[in-house]
Structures are given as C-alpha cells and as structure tokens.
Design a protein around this motif. Structure first.
Motif, PDB file in Angstrom:
ATOM      1  N   PRO A  60       0.662  -1.359   0.092  1.00 43.81           N
ATOM      2  CA  PRO A  60       0.188   0.045   0.289  1.00 43.81           C
ATOM      3  C   PRO A  60       1.176   1.206  -0.137  1.00 43.81           C
ATOM      4  N   PRO A  61       0.650   2.169  -0.488  1.00 47.00           N
ATOM      5  CA  PRO A  61       0.855   3.689   0.042  1.00 47.00           C
ATOM      6  C   PRO A  61       1.631   3.649   1.129  1.00 47.00           C
ATOM      7  N   GLY A  62       2.356   4.631   1.216  1.00 44.30           N
ATOM      8  CA  GLY A  62       3.101   5.277   2.489  1.00 44.30           C
ATOM      9  C   GLY A  62       3.364   4.783   3.774  1.00 44.30           C
ATOM     10  N   VAL A  63       3.778   3.090   3.286  1.00 40.55           N
ATOM     11  CA  VAL A  63       3.843   2.005   3.775  1.00 40.55           C
ATOM     12  C   VAL A  63       5.698   2.200   3.893  1.00 40.55           C
ATOM     13  N   GLY A  64       6.693   2.349   2.918  1.00 46.71           N
ATOM     14  CA  GLY A  64       8.159   2.848   3.089  1.00 46.71           C
ATOM     15  C   GLY A  64       8.569   2.103   2.455  1.00 46.71           C
ATOM     16  N   LYS A  65       8.036   1.511   1.375  1.00 50.81           N
ATOM     17  CA  LYS A  65       8.483   0.554   0.260  1.00 50.81           C
ATOM     18  C   LYS A  65       9.638   1.405  -0.451  1.00 50.81           C
ATOM     19  N   SER A  66       9.439   2.992  -1.360  1.00 49.36           N
ATOM     20  CA  SER A  66      10.996   3.638  -1.610  1.00 49.36           C
ATOM     21  C   SER A  66      11.472   3.399  -0.802  1.00 49.36           C
ATOM     22  N   THR A  67      11.531   4.099   0.821  1.00 48.28           N
ATOM     23  CA  THR A  67      13.058   3.865   1.254  1.00 48.28           C
ATOM     24  C   THR A  67      13.132   3.006   1.511  1.00 48.28           C
ATOM     25  N   GLY A 101      -0.917  11.101  -3.690  1.00 41.18           N
ATOM     26  CA  GLY A 101       0.097  11.858  -3.285  1.00 41.18           C
ATOM     27  C   GLY A 101       1.017  11.118  -3.595  1.00 41.18           C
ATOM     28  N   ASP A 102       1.343  10.162  -4.024  1.00 41.11           N
ATOM     29  CA  ASP A 102       2.841   8.532  -3.468  1.00 41.11           C
ATOM     30  C   ASP A 102       3.116   9.248  -5.063  1.00 41.11           C
ATOM     31  N   ARG A 103       4.301   9.287  -4.937  1.00 41.26           N
ATOM     32  CA  ARG A 103       5.449   9.446  -5.630  1.00 41.26           C
ATOM     33  C   ARG A 103       6.555   8.275  -5.476  1.00 41.26           C
ATOM     34  N   ALA A 104       7.078   7.478  -6.205  1.00 36.56           N
ATOM     35  CA  ALA A 104       8.498   7.214  -5.563  1.00 36.56           C
ATOM     36  C   ALA A 104       9.274   7.990  -5.405  1.00 36.56           C
ATOM     37  N   ARG A 105       9.725   8.068  -4.040  1.00 39.27           N
ATOM     38  CA  ARG A 105      11.043   8.563  -3.583  1.00 39.27           C
ATOM     39  C   ARG A 105      12.184   7.959  -2.892  1.00 39.27           C
ATOM     40  N   ILE A 106      13.356   7.439  -4.265  1.00 35.57           N
ATOM     41  CA  ILE A 106      14.249   6.548  -4.090  1.00 35.57           C
ATOM     42  C   ILE A 106      15.580   7.559  -4.390  1.00 35.57           C
ATOM     43  N   ILE A 149      11.729  -3.507  -9.499  1.00 35.78           N
ATOM     44  CA  ILE A 149      10.878  -2.939  -9.520  1.00 35.78           C
ATOM     45  C   ILE A 149       9.582  -2.109  -8.681  1.00 35.78           C
ATOM     46  N   GLU A 150       8.879  -0.566  -7.984  1.00 37.36           N
ATOM     47  CA  GLU A 150       8.181  -0.660  -7.476  1.00 37.36           C
ATOM     48  C   GLU A 150       7.389  -0.339  -7.923  1.00 37.36           C
ATOM     49  N   THR A 151       5.928  -0.641  -7.089  1.00 34.71           N
ATOM     50  CA  THR A 151       4.490  -0.630  -7.878  1.00 34.71           C
ATOM     51  C   THR A 151       3.855  -0.132  -6.355  1.00 34.71           C
ATOM     52  N   VAL A 196       7.053  -6.152   7.184  1.00 39.56           N
ATOM     53  CA  VAL A 196       6.853  -5.013   8.127  1.00 39.56           C
ATOM     54  C   VAL A 196       7.809  -4.323   8.519  1.00 39.56           C
ATOM     55  N   ASN A 197       7.517  -3.238   7.878  1.00 42.79           N
ATOM     56  CA  ASN A 197       8.424  -1.760   7.784  1.00 42.79           C
ATOM     57  C   ASN A 197       7.902  -1.018   8.973  1.00 42.79           C
ATOM     58  N   LYS A 198       8.827  -0.037   9.114  1.00 42.45           N
ATOM     59  CA  LYS A 198       8.671   0.850  10.424  1.00 42.45           C
ATOM     60  C   LYS A 198       8.320   0.319  11.694  1.00 42.45           C
ATOM     61  N   ALA A 199       9.946  -0.943  11.389  1.00 41.77           N
ATOM     62  CA  ALA A 199       9.695  -1.272  13.408  1.00 41.77           C
ATOM     63  C   ALA A 199       9.909  -0.656  14.214  1.00 41.77           C
ATOM     64  N   THR A 233      11.137  -4.724   8.998  1.00 44.11           N
ATOM     65  CA  THR A 233      12.783  -3.986   9.427  1.00 44.11           C
ATOM     66  C   THR A 233      12.042  -2.458   9.230  1.00 44.11           C
ATOM     67  N   SER A 234      13.031  -1.782   9.908  1.00 41.38           N
ATOM     68  CA  SER A 234      13.051  -0.462  10.262  1.00 41.38           C
ATOM     69  C   SER A 234      13.797   0.378   8.738  1.00 41.38           C
ATOM     70  N   ALA A 235      13.073   0.827   7.923  1.00 39.55           N
ATOM     71  CA  ALA A 235      14.062   1.634   6.996  1.00 39.55           C
ATOM     72  C   ALA A 235      14.451   2.843   6.840  1.00 39.55           C
ATOM     73  N   SER A 236      14.268   3.458   7.958  1.00 37.91           N
ATOM     74  CA  SER A 236      15.168   4.669   8.921  1.00 37.91           C
ATOM     75  C   SER A 236      16.321   4.162   9.228  1.00 37.91           C
ATOM     76  N   THR A 237      16.334   3.551  10.321  1.00 42.87           N
ATOM     77  CA  THR A 237      17.210   3.531  11.254  1.00 42.87           C
ATOM     78  C   THR A 237      17.991   2.319  10.513  1.00 42.87           C
TER      79      THR A 237
HETATM   80  N1  LIG Z   1       8.790   5.241  10.835  1.00 42.12           N
HETATM   81  C1  LIG Z   1       9.292   5.448   9.891  1.00 42.12           C
HETATM   82  N2  LIG Z   1       9.122   5.632   8.831  1.00 42.12           N
HETATM   83  C2  LIG Z   1       9.332   5.155   7.623  1.00 42.12           C
HETATM   84  C3  LIG Z   1       9.918   3.993   7.784  1.00 42.12           C
HETATM   85  N3  LIG Z   1      10.846   4.331   6.655  1.00 42.12           N
HETATM   86  C4  LIG Z   1       9.830   5.288   5.727  1.00 42.12           C
HETATM   87  N4  LIG Z   1       9.369   5.674   6.488  1.00 42.12           N
HETATM   88  C5  LIG Z   1       8.346   7.060   6.255  1.00 42.12           C
HETATM   89  O1  LIG Z   1       7.204   6.772   5.338  1.00 42.12           O
HETATM   90  C6  LIG Z   1       6.787   7.508   4.663  1.00 42.12           C
HETATM   91  C7  LIG Z   1       6.911   7.485   2.987  1.00 42.12           C
HETATM   92  O2  LIG Z   1       7.567   6.654   2.709  1.00 42.12           O
HETATM   93  P1  LIG Z   1       7.951   6.265   1.274  1.00 42.12           P
HETATM   94  O3  LIG Z   1       9.356   5.017   1.590  1.00 42.12           O
HETATM   95  O4  LIG Z   1       7.599   6.787   0.366  1.00 42.12           O
HETATM   96  O5  LIG Z   1       6.435   5.095   1.187  1.00 42.12           O
HETATM   97  P2  LIG Z   1       5.868   4.760   0.269  1.00 42.12           P
HETATM   98  O6  LIG Z   1       4.484   5.175  -0.536  1.00 42.12           O
HETATM   99  O7  LIG Z   1       5.893   3.206   0.169  1.00 42.12           O
HETATM  100  O8  LIG Z   1       7.084   4.312  -1.313  1.00 42.12           O
HETATM  101  C8  LIG Z   1       7.710   8.718   4.327  1.00 42.12           C
HETATM  102  O9  LIG Z   1       7.514  10.201   5.141  1.00 42.12           O
HETATM  103  C9  LIG Z   1       8.430   8.083   4.892  1.00 42.12           C
HETATM  104  O10 LIG Z   1      10.058   8.826   5.339  1.00 42.12           O
HETATM  105  C10 LIG Z   1      10.161   3.521   8.648  1.00 42.12           C
HETATM  106  O11 LIG Z   1      11.109   2.088   8.686  1.00 42.12           O
HETATM  107  N5  LIG Z   1      10.083   3.960   9.850  1.00 42.12           N
END
Ligand SMILES: Nc1nc2c(ncn2[C@@H]2O[C@H](COP(=O)(O)OP(=O)(O)O)[C@@H](O)[C@H]2O)c(=O)[nH]1
Ligand SMILES: [Mg+2]
Length: 320
Positions: A60-67, A101-106, A149-151, A196-199, A233-237
C-alpha cells in the motif's frame, strides 16, 4: 524517430544509452516496433539477462517501499552489485495526477553510475504496470545485476508485478488490518517475502509480524504453497535491512539452484503477454483464438522460440 541505442553501451551501463534504450521500447508508434525488437534481440543475445535478479516491491502507499528500496539498493551496492530500478508512479493520464500524492522517492548517490533509476507512469491501471514495463525490465536486466521494480498495490488488480519479477516482496506497516483481511480472504497473492516496515514504531510492529505470520500460514496451507518469510524492518534506521536483502537473495538463489528459473520466467512472461493480448484484442480476440488457455499456450511457444514480447503478440494475433 528517436536515436537508436547502442546495445554494447547499454550492456556497460552507460546511463544515456540505457535511458535511450528504455525510450525505444516505450515508444508506442507502430514504426518504432522494429527498432525495439532489434534492440531487445541484441541485448538478449548477450546472455546477461539470465543472471539478473529481478525483485518486485509492492504494498500500500506510504508503508515505506521507496525508503526501503533505497536501503536495499545501498546494501546491494555495498556488495558490489549494480542495480537498475523501475519505479512505477501510480499517476494516471486520466486523473492527471499522482494517486494519494504517492511518488516513488528513491534516494541514492547521484554520482554512482552503477545505479540507474527510471520512473514510469502506471498508464492508468491502478497499481498495475504499463504495457511497456515488461520490455523495460528486459532492458534493465541486460545491464544490471539486480533489477528492482516498485509498484503500489494491495488487492486483486495489482498482481502485475509478479509477472515481471522473480521475487515479490510485499511491504506493509504495523496496524494495517486491511492487509490481514486481504490475505485471509485470498485476495492478495502469496508473496515470496514479506516485510513489516517501520519496526521503530515498537510493540505494534512485533504484533503485526506475528499476526501476518499466522494469516500467511493459513493462506499458504489452504493453497498448498510455501509459507513466505516475514521480516521486520525499519527503513529509517536500517534495522533488519541486511536480513531482508539476504532473504530476497536466498529466494532467487533457490530458483537458480533448483533449475526452475527459466521455466518460471517463461510462464510469467506468457501470463503477462496474455494480459496485454487481452487488452489489445479484447474478449473477442481471445475467443476467436480458442480462449485464454490457447492464447497463453501460443504466446508461450513464441516466447520460448526467442520472440520478443511485441513479436509474440503480433505473431499470435496473425494466427488464424
Ligand atoms: N518511522 C518510520 N517511517 C518510515 C520508515 N520507512 C519510511 N518511513 C516514512 O514513511 C513515509 C512514506 O515512505 P515512502 O518510502 O515514500 O513510502 P511508499 O509510498 O511505500 O513508497 C515517509 O515519510 C518515510 O520517511 C520507517 O522504517 N520508520
Ligand atoms: Mg514509493
């Protein structure tokens, strides 16, 4: 007429040549098809394609795929592997803008020539892939060790990704109950790996991992499939990213070592070609050729002979 790309410069990952090659296979004008086919044959003849690892990232959008994709790419790069990325932007020419508003932000090192990112509109199919996506993946596969490939997607209409990827990574975030419902209801295809991102959100993330494992076990048992690994996972950390990269590599390695990769790719390409055939010629075009199974079988024969996707479509359309 766009300038033709030099296949040898595509193989050595010259960014301008890779970009030009992609433009060539994206060109929908009938007069451009011959040049696209010629290029695809030249690239396929190099044999590079066979060793390329194709990873689809969806969710789904916003889960952190691009990050997460950015973190995975850094991990592959650290291991010395080149990476080509196709980021499918879910904007549609009809709605005129990006979905939610979802755009691939790689985000990557702009000076690293061993990484190439191409964005592509989904072509109005929600979460789906545009017609040329399969051919773009072929171009990237000839040049890079890994193609990512990100979708965007969750639900029935978003399974296109599995047709162009060897491994499908499904990304969710904690407390997204809709995903559990989809899996239980059998709406979501069983992915190969789940993250499961955003651990870093804490206990809620651990609970989500346990719940997903339960739902996937039931879903996989019911359909006689292998239960996919679920990683946190935590894409942020960066936590869990190395383990996720290992799980993705292991899934691909198993396909290669088991000798299934060529057959799996052929079946997937034929399924993708069948979707395109249905789009182009409609229900009637399919029925006129004996139904979906017959069309898929005929397309598979063409592809197995080494036809490009475009040649296979034309070839089967011409059969009577
Ligand atoms: N807390 C937290 N936020 C994250 C994590 N990964 C991505 N985000 C945030 O989630 C938002 C959506 O990320 P994005 O990669 O664009 O998601 P996408 O729409 O699935 O590609 C952004 O504000 C990211 O900074 C994570 O592991 N932890
Ligand atoms: Mg994204």
């Amino acid at each position: 007429m766009s300038r033709a790309a030099d296949p040898s410069r595509v193989l050595t990952r010259d960014p301008a040549s890779v970009a030009r090659a992609i433009s060539m296979v994206e060109d929908r004008r009938p007069e451009a098809e011959a040049a696209a086919n010629e290029l695809l044959h030249a690239l396929a003849g190099s044999g590079r394609r066979a060793s390329c690892q194709r990873v689809g990232v969806t969710g789904p959008p916003g889960v952190g795929k691009s990050t997460l994709a950015s973190a995975l790419i850094r991990s592959w790069r650290a291991g010395g592997r080149s990476v080509g990325v196709l980021a499918v932007d879910p904007s549609s020419p009809h709605s005129g803008g990006a979905l939610l508003g979802d755009r691939a932000r790689i985000e990557l090192d702009p000076d690293d020539r061993e990484v190439f990112v191409r964005s592509m509109a989904s072509g109005g199919q929600l979460g789906g892939l545009a017609r040329a996506a399969g051919a773009v993946v072929e171009v990237l596969s000839a040049a890079f060790d890994v193609v990512l490939i990100e979708t965007v997607g969750v639900g029935q209409s978003e399974t296109d990704i599995e047709h162009v990827a060897d491994t499908v990574l499904f990304v969710v975030q904690p407390a997204s109950g809709d995903v559990l419902q989809f899996i239980k209801a059998g709406i979501v295809e069983i992915p190969d790996v789940v993250a499961v991102n955003k651990a870093d959100l804490g206990a809620v993330a651990l609970r989500a991992v346990a719940e997903l494992q339960g739902a996937l076990r039931l879903g996989a048992e019911a359909r006689g499939l292998h239960q996919p690994p679920v990683l946190s996972t935590s894409a942020s950390t960066g936590a869990g990213v190395e383990a996720l990269r290992s799980a993705l590599d292991a899934h691909f390695a198993a396909l290669v070592q088991g000798g299934q990769l060529p057959a799996v790719r052929l079946a997937k390409s034929a399924a993708w070609a069948t979707r395109l055939f249905a789009q182009r010629y409609g229900e009637r075009g399919i029925e006129a050729r004996g139904g979906v199974r017959a069309v898929r079988g005929a397309l598979e024969i063409e592809l197995a002979r080494g036809a490009t996707l475009f040649e296979a479509l034309d070839g089967v359309a011409a059969q009577r």
